[in-house]
Write a protein that holds these residues in place. Structure first.
Motif: not given
Length: 188
Positions: A10-12, A75-89, A29-36
């Motif tokens: 879920v990237q910009r 996307r801003d709706e899912i911005t990681p917190r300090h404890d969010t695990v981020v995996v790069h692929k 619009a669909r991406l906005d709704a799913v991201s929210a």
């Protein structure tokens, strides 16, 4: 059962330039709704102490998700917190050449709630792979999206994958497809 929320790509700029001009507004619009929706799920998981794992596609130079660019950011709706695990692929499979399986093992996860982008590629592949690797999966029927592909509309693709993946199994592990409002986070 120990659950994690897995949000894929879920990237910009995930859907930038993938639709015909007349369809792009509805795709956006669909991406906005799913991201929210996924943002609300993320906050609910965090409030419940459920681990959140964000998967980020690292595109090559010139790719719409080129690593390190603003279009590559979540996307801003899912911005990681300090404890969010981020995996790069770098492929459609969130497990392929990543540390996702190790991260899930460290957390003791055996159930994934999955949502994200590129239904027919990354969401489908990761859902199937997770099941075959021994995870139960809840796929959020209203928590994934894509762009039109060939003669298929996004609506057709999402509906098809919701039907196709519902009940997909590997031994005792299976995919359950539910709307986000019916998904619950199990931490016991």
């Amino acid at each position: 059962m120990t659950t994690a929320l897995l949000i894929i790509d879920v990237q910009r700029a995930i859907l930038t330039g993938l639709a015909h001009a007349d369809r792009q507004p509805s795709i956006d619009a669909r991406l906005d709704a799913v991201s929210a929706r996924l943002g609300r799920m993320k906050r609910a998981a965090e409030a419940s102490g459920v681990p959140v794992i964000l998967v980020q596609h690292d595109g090559d130079t010139g790719h719409r998700l080129e690593y390190g660019t603003t279009d590559w950011l979540f996307r801003d709706e899912i911005t990681p917190r300090h404890d969010t695990v981020v995996v790069h692929k770098r492929s459609c499979d969130s497990f392929h050449d990543t540390d996702l399986s190790e991260r899930l093992a460290e957390l003791g996860i055996n159930h994934l709630v999955i949502g994200g982008c590129m239904t027919q590629f990354c969401v489908d592949t990761t859902t199937r792979r997770a099941t075959s690797m021994g995870f139960d999966v809840t796929l959020l029927s209203d928590g994934h999206t894509t762009a039109d592909f060939g003669s298929l509309t996004v609506e057709q693709i999402v509906d098809h994958h919701n039907c196709l993946l519902s009940g997909f199994n590997a031994g005792s592990k299976a995919v359950r497809v539910v709307p986000s409002e019916a998904a619950c986070f199990l931490t016991t």
